[in-house]
Design a protein around this motif. Structure first.
Motif, PDB file in Angstrom:
ATOM      1  N   SER A  75       0.826  -1.215   0.000  1.00  0.00           N
ATOM      2  CA  SER A  75       0.000   0.000   0.000  1.00  0.00           C
ATOM      3  C   SER A  75       0.858   1.262   0.000  1.00  0.00           C
ATOM      4  CB  SER A  75      -0.943  -0.015   1.203  1.00  0.00           C
ATOM      5  OG  SER A  75      -0.193  -0.025   2.409  1.00  0.00           O
ATOM      6  N   PHE A  76       1.937   1.279   0.816  1.00  0.00           N
ATOM      7  CA  PHE A  76       2.780   2.474   0.856  1.00  0.00           C
ATOM      8  C   PHE A  76       3.565   2.639  -0.429  1.00  0.00           C
ATOM      9  CE2 PHE A  76       2.072   2.310   5.475  1.00  0.00           C
ATOM     10  CZ  PHE A  76       1.783   3.633   5.722  1.00  0.00           C
ATOM     11  N   CYS A  77       3.976   1.521  -1.036  1.00  0.00           N
ATOM     12  CA  CYS A  77       4.647   1.648  -2.334  1.00  0.00           C
ATOM     13  C   CYS A  77       3.696   2.203  -3.382  1.00  0.00           C
ATOM     14  CB  CYS A  77       5.189   0.295  -2.781  1.00  0.00           C
ATOM     15  SG  CYS A  77       6.646  -0.252  -1.870  1.00  0.00           S
ATOM     16  N   GLN A  78       2.433   1.783  -3.331  1.00  0.00           N
ATOM     17  CA  GLN A  78       1.445   2.308  -4.271  1.00  0.00           C
ATOM     18  C   GLN A  78       1.185   3.788  -4.004  1.00  0.00           C
ATOM     19  OE1 GLN A  78      -1.802  -0.353  -3.647  1.00  0.00           O
ATOM     20  NE2 GLN A  78      -1.063  -1.894  -5.105  1.00  0.00           N
ATOM     21  N   ARG A  92       1.711   9.387  -5.554  1.00  0.00           N
ATOM     22  CA  ARG A  92       2.006  10.770  -5.146  1.00  0.00           C
ATOM     23  C   ARG A  92       3.263  11.301  -5.821  1.00  0.00           C
ATOM     24  NH1 ARG A  92       1.538  12.381   1.065  1.00  0.00           N
ATOM     25  NH2 ARG A  92      -0.613  11.876   0.444  1.00  0.00           N
ATOM     26  N   TYR A  93       4.304  10.493  -5.894  1.00  0.00           N
ATOM     27  CA  TYR A  93       5.576  11.005  -6.387  1.00  0.00           C
ATOM     28  C   TYR A  93       5.936  10.485  -7.781  1.00  0.00           C
ATOM     29  CZ  TYR A  93       6.124  12.387  -1.527  1.00  0.00           C
ATOM     30  OH  TYR A  93       5.920  12.927  -0.291  1.00  0.00           O
ATOM     31  N   GLY A  94       4.974   9.797  -8.409  1.00  0.00           N
ATOM     32  CA  GLY A  94       5.252   9.320  -9.751  1.00  0.00           C
ATOM     33  C   GLY A  94       5.462  10.481 -10.709  1.00  0.00           C
ATOM     34  N   GLY A  95       6.531  10.469 -11.423  1.00  0.00           N
ATOM     35  CA  GLY A  95       6.866  11.528 -12.366  1.00  0.00           C
ATOM     36  C   GLY A  95       7.662  12.653 -11.746  1.00  0.00           C
ATOM     37  N   ASP A 115      11.186   5.831 -10.350  1.00  0.00           N
ATOM     38  CA  ASP A 115       9.875   5.270 -10.706  1.00  0.00           C
ATOM     39  C   ASP A 115       9.963   3.763 -10.981  1.00  0.00           C
ATOM     40  OD1 ASP A 115       8.739   7.752 -10.450  1.00  0.00           O
ATOM     41  OD2 ASP A 115       8.859   8.228 -12.603  1.00  0.00           O
ATOM     42  N   GLN A 116      11.046   3.345 -11.618  1.00  0.00           N
ATOM     43  CA  GLN A 116      11.225   1.919 -11.906  1.00  0.00           C
ATOM     44  C   GLN A 116      11.398   1.130 -10.623  1.00  0.00           C
ATOM     45  OE1 GLN A 116      14.702   1.036 -14.264  1.00  0.00           O
ATOM     46  NE2 GLN A 116      13.852  -0.906 -15.010  1.00  0.00           N
ATOM     47  N   TYR A 117      12.139   1.656  -9.687  1.00  0.00           N
ATOM     48  CA  TYR A 117      12.349   0.960  -8.403  1.00  0.00           C
ATOM     49  C   TYR A 117      11.031   0.819  -7.649  1.00  0.00           C
ATOM     50  CZ  TYR A 117      17.401   1.484  -9.006  1.00  0.00           C
ATOM     51  OH  TYR A 117      18.670   1.403  -9.462  1.00  0.00           O
ATOM     52  N   ILE A 118      10.259   1.908  -7.655  1.00  0.00           N
ATOM     53  CA  ILE A 118       8.966   1.835  -6.966  1.00  0.00           C
ATOM     54  C   ILE A 118       8.068   0.780  -7.628  1.00  0.00           C
ATOM     55  CG2 ILE A 118       6.851   3.107  -6.461  1.00  0.00           C
ATOM     56  CD1 ILE A 118       8.580   5.630  -6.197  1.00  0.00           C
ATOM     57  N   GLY A 119       8.082   0.713  -8.964  1.00  0.00           N
ATOM     58  CA  GLY A 119       7.289  -0.301  -9.680  1.00  0.00           C
ATOM     59  C   GLY A 119       7.723  -1.710  -9.316  1.00  0.00           C
ATOM     60  N   PHE A 120       9.049  -1.904  -9.208  1.00  0.00           N
ATOM     61  CA  PHE A 120       9.549  -3.219  -8.805  1.00  0.00           C
ATOM     62  C   PHE A 120       9.056  -3.589  -7.415  1.00  0.00           C
ATOM     63  CE2 PHE A 120      13.485  -2.870 -11.739  1.00  0.00           C
ATOM     64  CZ  PHE A 120      12.708  -3.292 -12.807  1.00  0.00           C
ATOM     65  N   ALA A 121       9.077  -2.619  -6.493  1.00  0.00           N
ATOM     66  CA  ALA A 121       8.648  -2.901  -5.119  1.00  0.00           C
ATOM     67  C   ALA A 121       7.174  -3.271  -5.063  1.00  0.00           C
ATOM     68  CB  ALA A 121       8.937  -1.687  -4.235  1.00  0.00           C
ATOM     69  N   VAL A 122       6.342  -2.494  -5.806  1.00  0.00           N
ATOM     70  CA  VAL A 122       4.899  -2.799  -5.818  1.00  0.00           C
ATOM     71  C   VAL A 122       4.663  -4.175  -6.421  1.00  0.00           C
ATOM     72  CG1 VAL A 122       2.685  -2.131  -6.794  1.00  0.00           C
ATOM     73  CG2 VAL A 122       4.234  -0.380  -5.890  1.00  0.00           C
ATOM     74  N   ASP A 123       5.331  -4.475  -7.562  1.00  0.00           N
ATOM     75  CA  ASP A 123       5.147  -5.768  -8.218  1.00  0.00           C
ATOM     76  C   ASP A 123       5.626  -6.905  -7.333  1.00  0.00           C
ATOM     77  OD1 ASP A 123       4.588  -7.363 -10.735  1.00  0.00           O
ATOM     78  OD2 ASP A 123       6.694  -7.848 -10.395  1.00  0.00           O
ATOM     79  N   GLY A 124       6.748  -6.725  -6.645  1.00  0.00           N
ATOM     80  CA  GLY A 124       7.257  -7.776  -5.760  1.00  0.00           C
ATOM     81  C   GLY A 124       6.325  -8.039  -4.598  1.00  0.00           C
ATOM     82  N   ALA A 125       5.771  -6.988  -4.000  1.00  0.00           N
ATOM     83  CA  ALA A 125       4.859  -7.166  -2.879  1.00  0.00           C
ATOM     84  C   ALA A 125       3.596  -7.908  -3.322  1.00  0.00           C
ATOM     85  CB  ALA A 125       4.504  -5.816  -2.275  1.00  0.00           C
ATOM     86  N   LYS A 126       3.053  -7.502  -4.480  1.00  0.00           N
ATOM     87  CA  LYS A 126       1.858  -8.196  -4.980  1.00  0.00           C
ATOM     88  C   LYS A 126       2.154  -9.661  -5.297  1.00  0.00           C
ATOM     89  CE  LYS A 126      -0.504  -4.167  -6.975  1.00  0.00           C
ATOM     90  NZ  LYS A 126      -1.014  -3.564  -8.227  1.00  0.00           N
TER      91      LYS A 126
END
Length: 506
Positions: free
Chosen positions: A296-299, A304-307, A314-325
């Motif tokens: 949830s916090f990665c999302q 909020r800070y995308g872009g 942004d790529q690191y955050i996407g990896f974290a969200v995908d890994g958690a899911k």
């Protein structure tokens, strides 16, 4: 009397065979001797005495022919009347020799007959023939006639005595033949009775020494096989049977030891399962809570800070969200896999047509999205848990839609009766699976493609196999298809439904 029961069966059988061979040899030898005696008696009666009787008659007839021929010559002086006389002399010699060759000179009578015949011819017949040839037919003197008659009467008496002796020999030979035949008959009857007695005695002996101990051992073994592992096996009989009983009892003791070990292992396994259940509870509650926070916090960071950060952030955050899911999906799938067969519910008769209709309703959007066509034949009713069997069709249809080929997906689902089971087939026209991966695809978390190529955790087919086996069936990949993928699995037939269907047809 128990000592023979401890002897080896091979020795017992050898002794029995030796006794049988000895008895058989004695009976055969006795029968051969009796048959030889019968043959000799028959040969003496048929081949010697009877022909000798006929030769004696020929001898008597030859002597009478000599007398008759001589009498005719005396009355007429015609040499033609001497032919019976001359022929009779030849027949007399031959008949006498034949009688002597067949039975010997019985009481010296053949020799006396020959002597009297020579004496009759020398003292009466030959002189009479010579006198008539010199002076013609004349009436012989009374003294010569009486002398010839006396000698010929003696010949008659000796020939009659010879025939009586031969008749007595024939009677004796027939008696010997009858006696020999009786001996052979009684020997054959005795052999038959002895054979019946031996077979009966041998059967009783074998039953007592071999069959009864083996049957007793089989009874004890069945008692142990039925679950009474504390029952001690003890058998009597030949040494081999006793040794076999000892080996079986040793195996029983080993089974008891193994069962004690299994009981300890079962206790340990129950404790381990309890710990696993506690772990599953922790994994389903305590472990997923931090994952939900991370996801949830990665999302939130992504929204909020995308872009606003650089592209790498942004790529690191996407990896974290995908890994958690993905971690949440793996945990959920692992928990679902562990619950199969552990959290059991009552199995009921389920209409698979209704189950499949619900599954297709849940996939309606994806079916419309992919342009798929699902062809379903009439499916039977089976006994099981509706939720688990629904998961089997969900995973197989999901894979058919996921691993589709260039054309619109076509999924065919059918079932047919195969003895005491139903065989189900789920076939699609997708990319297919190579035959060498037929076993690997049913292993948990095994994937044939990179995780970025197709979504999922790789647990679906492993889940299908566990559910099908839990319901008493088997699932496999059919490798002899021309294109696409074809899965087949079996489920047991419900007996009461079969009985009802048969009653309806009747």
């Amino acid at each position: 009397m128990t000592l023979p029961h401890k002897l080896p069966a091979s020795r017992l059988l050898t002794a029995i065979v030796v006794v049988l061979l000895a008895m058989t040899s004695m009976m055969i030898a006795s029968t051969v001797i009796a048959l030889d005696s019968l043959s000799n008696a028959r040969a003496r009666s048929v081949d010697r005495v009877e022909p000798a009787g006929r030769m004696a008659k020929d001898l008597n007839r030859a002597l009478l022919d000599e007398e008759t021929g001589l009498r005719g010559f005396v009355l007429t002086g015609d040499d033609a009347f001497l032919k019976p006389y001359l022929d009779g002399r030849t027949t007399e010699v031959e008949s006498a020799e034949s009688v002597r060759d067949l039975i010997g000179d019985v009481n010296g009578r053949v020799g006396r007959i020959e002597d009297l015949a020579r004496q009759w011819r020398g003292q009466y017949a030959e002189p009479t023939i010579a006198g008539i040839r010199l002076s013609g037919p004349v009436i012989s003197s009374t003294r010569d006639i009486d002398r010839g008659k006396v000698i010929f009467d003696q010949l008659r008496v000796e020939v009659a005595a010879l025939q009586a002796d031969i008749a007595e020999l024939g009677k004796t030979a027939r008696a010997e033949l009858s006696y020999a035949a009786s001996v052979v008959l009684w020997l054959v009857i005795g052999m038959g009775v002895l054979l019946v007695v031996v077979i009966g005695g041998l059967s009783l002996l074998l039953h007592r020494l071999l069959i009864a101990p083996l049957a007793d051992l089989a009874h004890h073994t069945r008692q142990v096989a039925s679950g009474d592992f504390a029952h001690q096996i003890d058998a009597s009989g030949p040494r081999e049977t006793v040794m076999l009983a000892e080996d079986v009892d040793a195996m029983r003791r080993r089974i008891v030891q193994e069962l004690e070990t299994l009981d300890a292992a079962k206790t340990e396994l129950q404790r381990s399962n309890s710990e696993l259940e506690q772990f599953a509870y922790v994994a389903s509650h305590d472990l997923q809570e931090p994952l939900r926070k991370v996801a949830s916090f990665c999302q939130l960071l992504q929204r909020r800070y995308g872009g606003q950060l650089d592209e790498r952030a942004d790529q690191y955050i996407g990896f974290a969200v995908d890994g958690a899911k993905r971690m949440q999906g793996l945990i959920n799938d692992l928990l679902a896999f562990s619950r199969v067969g552990r959290l059991t519910r009552e199995q009921t008769v389920i209409d698979l047509n209704e189950i499949l209709r619900q599954v297709l309703d849940s996939f309606s959007e994806r079916i419309d999205e992919t342009g798929a066509r699902v062809v379903v034949e009439e499916l039977p009713s089976v006994r099981g848990e509706a939720t688990l069997l629904s998961a089997v069709f969900q995973n197989l249809i999901s894979n058919a839609l996921k691993f589709r080929g260039p054309s619109d997906p076509v999924v065919a689902i059918g079932a047919e009766r195969d003895g005491e089971t139903w065989k189900f087939t789920v076939h699609d026209n997708g990319i297919g699976i190579e035959p060498e991966y037929a076993d690997r695809i049913f292993v948990i978390f095994q994937r044939l493609h990179p995780k970025d190529a197709y979504p999922g955790t790789g647990i679906g087919l492993a889940m299908c196999r566990k559910i099908v086996e839990y319901h008493g069936g088997t699932i496999w990949l059919k490798t002899d298809v021309d294109s696409g993928t074809s899965f087949e699995f079996t489920l047991p037939v419900v007996p009461e439904l079969v009985a009802q269907a048969e009653e309806v047809h009747v």
